[in-house]
Design an enzyme around this catalytic site. Structure first.
Site, PDB file in Angstrom:
ATOM      1  N   CYS A 163      89.129  16.148  44.101  1.00 56.17           N
ATOM      2  CA  CYS A 163      88.617  15.485  45.303  1.00 56.17           C
ATOM      3  C   CYS A 163      89.474  14.305  45.741  1.00 56.17           C
ATOM      4  CB  CYS A 163      87.179  15.057  45.073  1.00 56.17           C
ATOM      5  SG  CYS A 163      86.109  16.439  44.623  1.00 56.17           S
ATOM      6  N   PHE A 167      87.579  14.999  39.892  1.00 55.74           N
ATOM      7  CA  PHE A 167      87.440  15.554  38.552  1.00 55.74           C
ATOM      8  C   PHE A 167      88.787  15.496  37.836  1.00 55.74           C
ATOM      9  CE2 PHE A 167      83.615  18.687  39.149  1.00 55.74           C
ATOM     10  CZ  PHE A 167      82.777  17.615  39.360  1.00 55.74           C
TER      11      PHE A 167
END
Length: 412
Positions: free
Chosen positions: A163, A398
């Site tokens: 992300c 992540f």
């Protein structure tokens, strides 16, 4: 060695709140959400029903059907947004093609293509798998196809940091120009994750909201937040070396002045306690920009509407800014766009740039129940005017990836 100055001269976007920059930004400023019920997949297969899909988007309005069929949806979005950004910038790439590069990130690439081709393989064998399967699936193909479409022959790359991919890509492209390896870069992020396996995977790791109130499912910094809403789209900027932009009388939206990128070295999905990695990314970006923390007036937060992210990002902002944390504005436009994963940083960078251009703070909508652990000024529910000179955009991913970019109002 003197750092070359880098400015933003073009913007392009397809997003859940609009299929161009102007529509998207107007809806964001007016607090209009792009989140709705899942339509692309069978709702009955997933407990998470809230998604942020593009609306009334027909790829054949932008390219030939035969070309679109050779691209996964994430690549289509990138090509469309990049063409918008270059048109907006007025940049004639053909005059300097070898000095114009492309750096576009994607978190998961062609997940939809992978699923469809695997189904074909299972049912009909390897001979029926598309010869375009691999080049449609791989995350770097957005940058590759944009380069082909626009004729940009300079540095061509793709950052994959979950992300944080879009923000890392913009920061990396900024550094390419700053050090003299290109005069202009087409950069940002793209993602098309509303697919069976992506939905299943994020449901399985309990990241998605299960809120039945679809309109209010994404509620960053609210006490009752319970997960993020999956979104899709692309946000692309044209970055340009200042003198190159001035020589052609380009419109300058803002100057990009700082970039920070760090790793948590902590956990594959959970952020480090207190947002320690984010602290270092923000501090790096300010040091790179040569700015005091007190100069920052607005932060477009990562703000995913998950319990840990919003709490730890708030803690990180307090650590970096001290008492000034309570004087600056922080908002999460994911309350309206959902979380576009690898495209989030690109879309949010554009919103950050436009906040400087229009001197307006976009809101965090659905912020109804204060969380004692999230006690900053989140521009709750309504946008407002503000005198801004410096704005920051955060992205976390992540794997423990943290990325921050800093923009400021351009002054000669």
């Amino acid at each position: 060695m003197t750092k070359r100055r880098v400015v933003v001269t073009g913007l392009g976007m397809v997003s859940p709140v609009g299929n161009d920059v102007e529509t998207s930004w107007n809806n964001i400023v007016n607090g209009q959400s792009g989140i709705g019920e899942l339509t692309r997949l069978n709702q009955e297969e997933f407990p998470a029903r809230a998604v942020a899909e593009l609306k009334d988007f027909n790829i054949e309005d932008y390219m030939e059907k035969k070309d679109a069929r050779k691209m996964d949806r994430f690549t289509q979005y990138a090509v469309v947004a990049s063409e918008m950004a270059v048109k907006d910038s007025g940049l004639d790439i053909s005059k300097n093609a070898e000095r114009v590069g492309v750096w576009i990130g994607s978190g998961i690439g062609g997940m939809e293509t992978f699923e469809k081709q695997f189904e074909t393989f299972q049912k009909r064998g390897y001979k029926r798998v598309s010869p375009f399967f691999v080049p449609m699936m791989i995350p770097d193909m957005a940058a590759g196809q944009v380069s082909i479409s626009l004729g940009a022959k300079g540095m061509n790359s793709c950052t994959v940091t979950a992300c944080a991919s879009g923000t890392n890509s913009i920061g990396d492209a900024f550094k390419v120009i700053q050090r003299g390896d290109a005069d202009a870069m087409i950069t940002g992020g793209t993602e098309a994750p509303i697919s069976q396996m992506a939905m299943a995977g994020f449901v399985a790791n309990t990241a998605l909201t299960l809120n039945e109130d679809i309109a209010k499912a994404s509620r960053p910094f609210d006490k009752n937040r319970d997960g993020f809403v999956m979104g899709e789209g692309a946000g692309i900027l044209v970055l340009e070396e200042l003198e190159h932009a001035l020589a052609r009388n380009a419109t300058i939206y803002a100057e990009i002045v700082g970039y920070g990128s760090t790793g948590d070295a902590y956990h594959i999905t959970a952020p480090a306690p207190g947002g320690e990695g984010g602290v270092r990314a923000m501090k790096q970006s300010l040091e790179d920009a040569g700015l005091d923390p007190s100069t920052v007036g607005y932060i477009n937060a990562h703000g995913t509407s998950t319990p840990y992210n919003d709490k730890y990002e708030t803690m990180a902002i307090k650590e970096v800014f001290g008492e000034h944390a309570y004087k600056l504005a922080v908002s999460s436009t994911k309350s309206m766009t959902g979380h576009l994963l690898g495209a989030a940083g690109g879309v949010e960078a554009i919103f950050t740039v436009l906040s400087l251009k229009d001197q307006v703070l976009p809101p965090t909508i659905n912020l109804e129940t204060p969380d004692p652990e999230c006690d900053l000024d989140y521009v709750a529910n309504q946008s407002r005017k503000s005198d801004l000179e410096v704005a920051m955009s955060n992205s976390l991913g992540f794997g423990g990836h943290n990325a921050t970019i800093v923009f400021k109002t351009y002054k000669a």
